[in-house]
Each structure stands twice: as C-alpha cells, then as structure tokens.
Design a protein around this motif. Structure first.
Motif, PDB file in Angstrom:
ATOM      1  N   LEU A  74       0.832  -1.213   0.000  1.00 19.47           N
ATOM      2  CA  LEU A  74       0.000   0.000   0.000  1.00 19.47           C
ATOM      3  C   LEU A  74       0.863   1.259   0.000  1.00 19.47           C
ATOM      4  O   LEU A  74       0.424   2.320  -0.449  1.00 19.47           O
ATOM      5  CB  LEU A  74      -0.917   0.020   1.237  1.00 19.47           C
ATOM      6  CG  LEU A  74      -2.048  -1.005   1.273  1.00 19.47           C
ATOM      7  CD1 LEU A  74      -2.756  -0.969   2.625  1.00 19.47           C
ATOM      8  CD2 LEU A  74      -3.055  -0.745   0.147  1.00 19.47           C
ATOM      9  N   SER A  75       2.102   1.115   0.506  1.00 21.19           N
ATOM     10  CA  SER A  75       3.021   2.253   0.585  1.00 21.19           C
ATOM     11  C   SER A  75       3.851   2.415  -0.687  1.00 21.19           C
ATOM     12  O   SER A  75       4.689   3.310  -0.762  1.00 21.19           O
ATOM     13  CB  SER A  75       3.980   2.064   1.779  1.00 21.19           C
ATOM     14  OG  SER A  75       3.263   1.817   2.957  1.00 21.19           O
ATOM     15  N   PRO A 131       5.830  -5.433  -6.022  1.00 24.12           N
ATOM     16  CA  PRO A 131       5.943  -5.679  -7.472  1.00 24.12           C
ATOM     17  C   PRO A 131       5.254  -4.540  -8.251  1.00 24.12           C
ATOM     18  O   PRO A 131       4.046  -4.314  -8.065  1.00 24.12           O
ATOM     19  CB  PRO A 131       5.193  -7.006  -7.662  1.00 24.12           C
ATOM     20  CG  PRO A 131       5.044  -7.598  -6.290  1.00 24.12           C
ATOM     21  CD  PRO A 131       5.043  -6.464  -5.326  1.00 24.12           C
ATOM     22  N   ALA A 132       6.013  -3.819  -9.086  1.00 21.57           N
ATOM     23  CA  ALA A 132       5.489  -2.611  -9.742  1.00 21.57           C
ATOM     24  C   ALA A 132       4.199  -2.898 -10.516  1.00 21.57           C
ATOM     25  O   ALA A 132       3.239  -2.126 -10.433  1.00 21.57           O
ATOM     26  CB  ALA A 132       6.562  -2.026 -10.658  1.00 21.57           C
ATOM     27  N   ASP A 133       4.147  -4.012 -11.266  1.00 23.12           N
ATOM     28  CA  ASP A 133       2.969  -4.286 -12.104  1.00 23.12           C
ATOM     29  C   ASP A 133       1.721  -4.422 -11.243  1.00 23.12           C
ATOM     30  O   ASP A 133       0.656  -3.894 -11.551  1.00 23.12           O
ATOM     31  CB  ASP A 133       3.164  -5.591 -12.898  1.00 23.12           C
ATOM     32  CG  ASP A 133       4.239  -5.413 -13.951  1.00 23.12           C
ATOM     33  OD1 ASP A 133       4.598  -4.241 -14.211  1.00 23.12           O
ATOM     34  OD2 ASP A 133       4.716  -6.444 -14.473  1.00 23.12           O
ATOM     35  N   LEU A 134       1.860  -5.142 -10.128  1.00 27.50           N
ATOM     36  CA  LEU A 134       0.716  -5.350  -9.233  1.00 27.50           C
ATOM     37  C   LEU A 134       0.252  -4.011  -8.655  1.00 27.50           C
ATOM     38  O   LEU A 134      -0.942  -3.705  -8.638  1.00 27.50           O
ATOM     39  CB  LEU A 134       1.111  -6.306  -8.097  1.00 27.50           C
ATOM     40  CG  LEU A 134       0.042  -6.536  -7.030  1.00 27.50           C
ATOM     41  CD1 LEU A 134      -1.104  -7.380  -7.571  1.00 27.50           C
ATOM     42  CD2 LEU A 134       0.643  -7.209  -5.793  1.00 27.50           C
ATOM     43  N   LEU A 135       1.215  -3.214  -8.170  1.00 33.03           N
ATOM     44  CA  LEU A 135       0.855  -1.932  -7.552  1.00 33.03           C
ATOM     45  C   LEU A 135       0.127  -1.041  -8.561  1.00 33.03           C
ATOM     46  O   LEU A 135      -0.868  -0.394  -8.220  1.00 33.03           O
ATOM     47  CB  LEU A 135       2.102  -1.223  -7.008  1.00 33.03           C
ATOM     48  CG  LEU A 135       2.930  -1.970  -5.958  1.00 33.03           C
ATOM     49  CD1 LEU A 135       3.955  -1.036  -5.327  1.00 33.03           C
ATOM     50  CD2 LEU A 135       2.057  -2.565  -4.862  1.00 33.03           C
ATOM     51  N   LYS A 136       0.613  -1.035  -9.805  1.00 30.59           N
ATOM     52  CA  LYS A 136      -0.015  -0.159 -10.821  1.00 30.59           C
ATOM     53  C   LYS A 136      -1.456  -0.568 -11.086  1.00 30.59           C
ATOM     54  O   LYS A 136      -2.320   0.287 -11.264  1.00 30.59           O
ATOM     55  CB  LYS A 136       0.804  -0.200 -12.117  1.00 30.59           C
ATOM     56  CG  LYS A 136       2.050   0.683 -12.040  1.00 30.59           C
ATOM     57  CD  LYS A 136       2.837   0.637 -13.333  1.00 30.59           C
ATOM     58  CE  LYS A 136       4.256   1.144 -13.113  1.00 30.59           C
ATOM     59  NZ  LYS A 136       5.206   0.568 -14.056  1.00 30.59           N
ATOM     60  N   THR A 137      -1.737  -1.887 -11.080  1.00 28.95           N
ATOM     61  CA  THR A 137      -3.127  -2.307 -11.336  1.00 28.95           C
ATOM     62  C   THR A 137      -4.060  -1.813 -10.230  1.00 28.95           C
ATOM     63  O   THR A 137      -5.255  -1.729 -10.423  1.00 28.95           O
ATOM     64  CB  THR A 137      -3.275  -3.849 -11.439  1.00 28.95           C
ATOM     65  OG1 THR A 137      -2.802  -4.417 -10.211  1.00 28.95           O
ATOM     66  CG2 THR A 137      -2.526  -4.443 -12.602  1.00 28.95           C
ATOM     67  N   ASP A 178       1.108   4.457  -6.431  1.00 29.72           N
ATOM     68  CA  ASP A 178       2.378   4.980  -6.961  1.00 29.72           C
ATOM     69  C   ASP A 178       3.541   4.118  -6.478  1.00 29.72           C
ATOM     70  O   ASP A 178       3.642   3.841  -5.279  1.00 29.72           O
ATOM     71  CB  ASP A 178       2.612   6.426  -6.482  1.00 29.72           C
ATOM     72  CG  ASP A 178       1.595   7.376  -7.096  1.00 29.72           C
ATOM     73  OD1 ASP A 178       1.056   7.032  -8.166  1.00 29.72           O
ATOM     74  OD2 ASP A 178       1.328   8.427  -6.476  1.00 29.72           O
ATOM     75  N   VAL A 179       4.409   3.728  -7.392  1.00 31.18           N
ATOM     76  CA  VAL A 179       5.532   2.841  -7.040  1.00 31.18           C
ATOM     77  C   VAL A 179       6.690   3.658  -6.460  1.00 31.18           C
ATOM     78  O   VAL A 179       7.195   4.564  -7.117  1.00 31.18           O
ATOM     79  CB  VAL A 179       6.011   2.044  -8.273  1.00 31.18           C
ATOM     80  CG1 VAL A 179       7.175   1.135  -7.901  1.00 31.18           C
ATOM     81  CG2 VAL A 179       4.853   1.227  -8.850  1.00 31.18           C
ATOM     82  N   GLY A 183      10.024  -7.070  -6.214  1.00 27.66           N
ATOM     83  CA  GLY A 183       9.200  -8.189  -6.689  1.00 27.66           C
ATOM     84  C   GLY A 183       8.828  -9.209  -5.639  1.00 27.66           C
ATOM     85  O   GLY A 183       7.818  -9.906  -5.762  1.00 27.66           O
ATOM     86  N   GLN A 184       9.616  -9.318  -4.568  1.00 30.11           N
ATOM     87  CA  GLN A 184       9.364 -10.392  -3.596  1.00 30.11           C
ATOM     88  C   GLN A 184       8.399  -9.999  -2.472  1.00 30.11           C
ATOM     89  O   GLN A 184       7.993 -10.848  -1.684  1.00 30.11           O
ATOM     90  CB  GLN A 184      10.692 -10.854  -2.976  1.00 30.11           C
ATOM     91  CG  GLN A 184      11.572 -11.628  -3.955  1.00 30.11           C
ATOM     92  CD  GLN A 184      10.837 -12.803  -4.576  1.00 30.11           C
ATOM     93  OE1 GLN A 184      10.230 -13.602  -3.875  1.00 30.11           O
ATOM     94  NE2 GLN A 184      10.865 -12.879  -5.889  1.00 30.11           N
TER      95      GLN A 184
END
Ligand code: FAD
Length: 326
Positions: A261-262, A266-272, A276-277, A282-283
């Motif tokens: 949430l912060s 994993p950037a792809d997951l956060l973007k969906t 903001d990344v 990834g782990q």
C-alpha cells in the motif's frame, strides 16, 4: 509528532522492539497498534483461547483464498488485532525455533543468527518454572504444566513411543524433534503475552508512547527513504514522523500488505491498484509458507474438558476449580 523510531504493530515482534529500542533513555519510540487494549478477561484466562480464536474485536479473522494444495479449501487464518498481537490470542505453546534452521540462516549469510548466538538470546529471555523450581531470570515465564494434563495425553505419548517416535522431556532441548508436552507461556494460571513480558515494562520508562486503535495506512517517504507513517484513528487521519527508522512489524499478512500500500512491492501489481511505485520489489508479498493445523475429533471414553464445559453446572465447577487452583 516526531520520534526516533516508529514501530508499526504491537505484536510479538513490536513489543520486543519497543523494549530494546527504549533502553537508551534519550531515544523516543512510538508504537502504533490497529487493535485495542488487551485488558480482557478471555485474553488473560488461558481457556479464553477458544473464544478469541474467532472474535473480531481482537482478531483480524482472515480467510485465505481457495488453495489448490488443500483441494480448493479456504483456510481460516486468525491473527491478533489487539495489544500483544497474536501473542494475546495464541495457544501459548512455547517451542524454540529449530537449531538447524538458525544455522542454515547463518550459512545463507545472516551473520549473528546462528544457533550459538540465538540460544543465548533465548536463555536471556526465558524464565522457566518447572515443578515449583525456577530457572533463568528473563521476562518471559515459560511453565511446565505436564503434570496437570489429561490422562489421554500420556496414552497418546505411549502410542507414539510404541511406534518408535522420540518423546523428549523438553522440546526446547536438543533437536526438538518428536512428540512431547510443550511448555506454556503461562504464569500463575494467566497468559503471559509479549505485551506483558516486554511492552509494559518498556512503557514504564516514559520514552515509549503506545497508540491503540490506530490503523497505519501507509508509510511516508522522502525519495526512497521512509520518514514516517500516515495512520487513522476513527475518521481522523494523522501523520507521525521519525528521524531514525520506521519498523514494520505488523505480522506475516499485514506487513507485506502495508509495504505494498506504501508503494513497495511488485510494480505491475501496484499499478493495477493505482498505487504509486516507490520501489519495485518483486518479492514483497510472495514466499508465504503456512503451517497447517488439523484437528482430529474422537469420541472419548473418559470425561474431557468438553464434557465438563457442556453443562451450566460443569462450567461453574470448572470456574471454581480455576479460581481455587489456577
Ligand atoms: C490462534 C493462534 C494460535 C497460535 N498459537 C501459537 C502457539 O501456541 N505457539 C507459538 O509459538 N505461536 C503460536 N501462534 C503464532 C504466534 O502467535 C505468531 O507467530 C506471533 O505472535 C507473530 O508475531 P508478529 O509480531 O509477527 O505478529 P503479530 O503478533 O500478529 O503482531 C502484529 C500486530 O500488528 C498489528 N497491525 C497489523 N496491521 C497493522 C496496521 N496497518 N496498523 C497498525 N497495526 C497493525 C496487528 O493488529 C498486531 O497486533 C499462534 C497464532 C494464532 C493466531
């Protein structure tokens, strides 16, 4: 509010950290806990485990997604949401981690986490109580209650011996493998949680502040450096900042959730999810290993606690026995 350290979560880890970090008097520590006070009858009395196990007032009461490895079942995952965290609702079994696991960590590069070092820490923390004799002077009471167990327990261990299993007297000595009575974090018939052993003594020092019923929603950053937390009490949002470190000790489920949430994950997951990344890691949120507990049900030919608790008279007698003998 500005602190030297902010500890997110007053669970097993958070309570120990509050204690250790506040030992130098000039260091100001803020502990933020989403749950409320642990001053509850069914937390203090060990029998209450059966009630707090599914009580949303003190428990996040998670249900995992359907898992192919257990034939599509959805497992129930209780997690403490109260001061003391899961140590306030757990089964009080005290079993040290395995020697070989710590040595594996050290071999893998975690210097200072080998068994010889960790064992000394265990010994510093423990205060054993066995057959009326004390051993060690640590803050965590570890009691041997084996003489008070139901006779079925001995029958069960005899069956294990017949099958060639080891039945060591104390699972905390030697290799820990086998079947045995476990020691309990119980003192004079009352639960001894991490809050009792570590947080309450730390709060007496005056340089630790505990915020209850405060949900941390995300960490705040300056670039990629964590500077504090944003948290919510009821409808009110607040920010706390720190000069030193923000320590996320929110448990195995909530810690990776809070990191994601912060913006750490994993950037792809956060973007969906429109997050903001801050850093693509990834782990974060991967690699969880659950340990399954399976309850067996048998019809018993001798009365058990379940029989005794099954009638109002039985409950009264159990209550009386507890008051008189703990
Ligand atoms: C029902 C049950 C039985 C168990 N039985 C045993 C046993 O007998 N023996 C044993 O060794 N272990 C047992 N365990 C496991 C053991 O209690 C846990 O492994 C241990 O307490 C975990 O410590 P922790 O600090 O990682 O997390 P926790 O103790 O769970 O602490 C995390 C804390 O963070 C808080 N938090 C989470 N998110 C936020 C947020 N966003 N903002 C603010 N606060 C937050 C939570 O409310 C919680 O208080 C049991 C666990 C459960 C749930």
């Amino acid at each position: 509010m500005e602190f030297d350290y902010i500890v997110v979560g007053a669970g097993s880890a958070g309570c120990v950290l509050a204690d250790r970090l506040s030992r130098s008097p000039g260091t100001r520590v803020l502990v933020i806990e989403a749950g409320g006070s642990d001053a509850r009858f069914w937390i203090k009395v060990p029998l209450g485990y059966g009630f707090t196990f599914s009580d949303p007032k003190v428990n996040w009461c998670y249900t995992a997604e359907a898992d192919a490895g257990i034939n599509g079942r959805e497992a129930y995952w209780p997690r403490g949401k109260v001061v003391g965290g899961s140590s306030s609702i757990n089964a009080m079994a005290y079993v040290r981690g395995l020697k070989q696991d710590f040595d594996d960590w050290e071999t893998a590069g975690a210097n200072g986490w080998g068994w010889d070092t960790v064992r000394q820490t265990y010994e510093r923390v423990e205060h054993h109580w066995e057959n009326g004799r004390a051993r060690g002077e640590g803050p965590l009471r570890v009691s041997d209650l084996s003489t008070r167990m139901h006779p079925f327990s001995e029958t069960f261990l005899n069956a294990a011996r017949d099958l060639g299993w080891k039945t060591p007297d104390d699972m905390n000595e030697g290799s820990c493998e086998g079947l045995s009575y476990y020691r309990s974090t119980v003192r004079n018939g009352l639960r001894r949680s991490a809050a009792d052993a570590f947080l309450r003594p730390a709060l007496k020092r005056g340089n630790v502040q505990l915020l209850k019923n405060a949900l941390v929603e995300k960490l705040t950053f300056s670039g990629t450096r964590a500077t504090g937390v944003q948290y919510r009490i009821g409808d009110q949002r607040h920010v706390a900042t720190c000069k030193g470190e923000v320590i996320v000790s929110a448990g195995a489920v909530n810690s990776p959730q809070l990191l994601q949430l912060s913006g750490l994950g994993p950037a792809d997951l956060l973007k969906t999810h429109g997050i903001d990344v801050v850093q693509n890691l990834g782990q974060v949120g991967k690699g969880m290993q659950d340990h399954l507990a399976i309850t067996h049900h048998f019809a018993a030919n001798r009365p058990t606690l379940n029989d005794r608790l099954g009638t109002p008279f039985g409950r009264m007698m159990v209550g009386l026995q507890y008051l008189l003998t703990r």
